[in-house]
Design a protein around this motif. Sequence first.
Motif: not given
Length: 167
Positions: A93-98, A103-110, A138-140, A142-147
């Motif tokens: 779950l941590v690997l998938v989360w990472s 991949l979902s972080v919005p990156i603005e092209g420069v 995203w923190i929640n 990750m916490f869901a993965g621990f639960v």
Amino acid sequence: MGFREKNAWFCGVCILLIFIPYFYFSFQYPVEHVSVFLIAVVGLVVLLAGFHATNSIASKSIREAGDVPQADELDKLLELRASKWAGIVLAALVLVWSMVAMLSVPIEGVSQATLQQPGAAALNELDFTISATQALFWINLMFAGFVISNLVYYGRLIASYRGFANG
């Protein structure tokens, strides 16, 4: 049903009962989740402490001996196997989360032309921002993965005890 199996059942059920409403609320209102988290943790601690005390008082062998029986080799083996499965699930779950988070972080092209202009900021000086709502989401997650890994631990313990009880 043995003392440790009752504890595993109650811990698993309490985690479900406490954290399903927590995650339901926190994914809808991620910014307001801190107070709900504190309520969930206090509720879980109170429920588990109350049950463990009641289970210890109600167990005849503990009442007669005055102490919780030590875990035997079978209990240790079952807990080790349950920990192994929970660790595998948590690592996955941590690997998938990472990967999903990256991949979902919005990156603005420069463009390179913008960086080569006089007075333009270097690539490492560009500001990167993420909203508080996204960060808490995203923190929640990750916490869901621990639960979930805790639920796997208790579920595996219950399945192991039930497997031995049923032959």
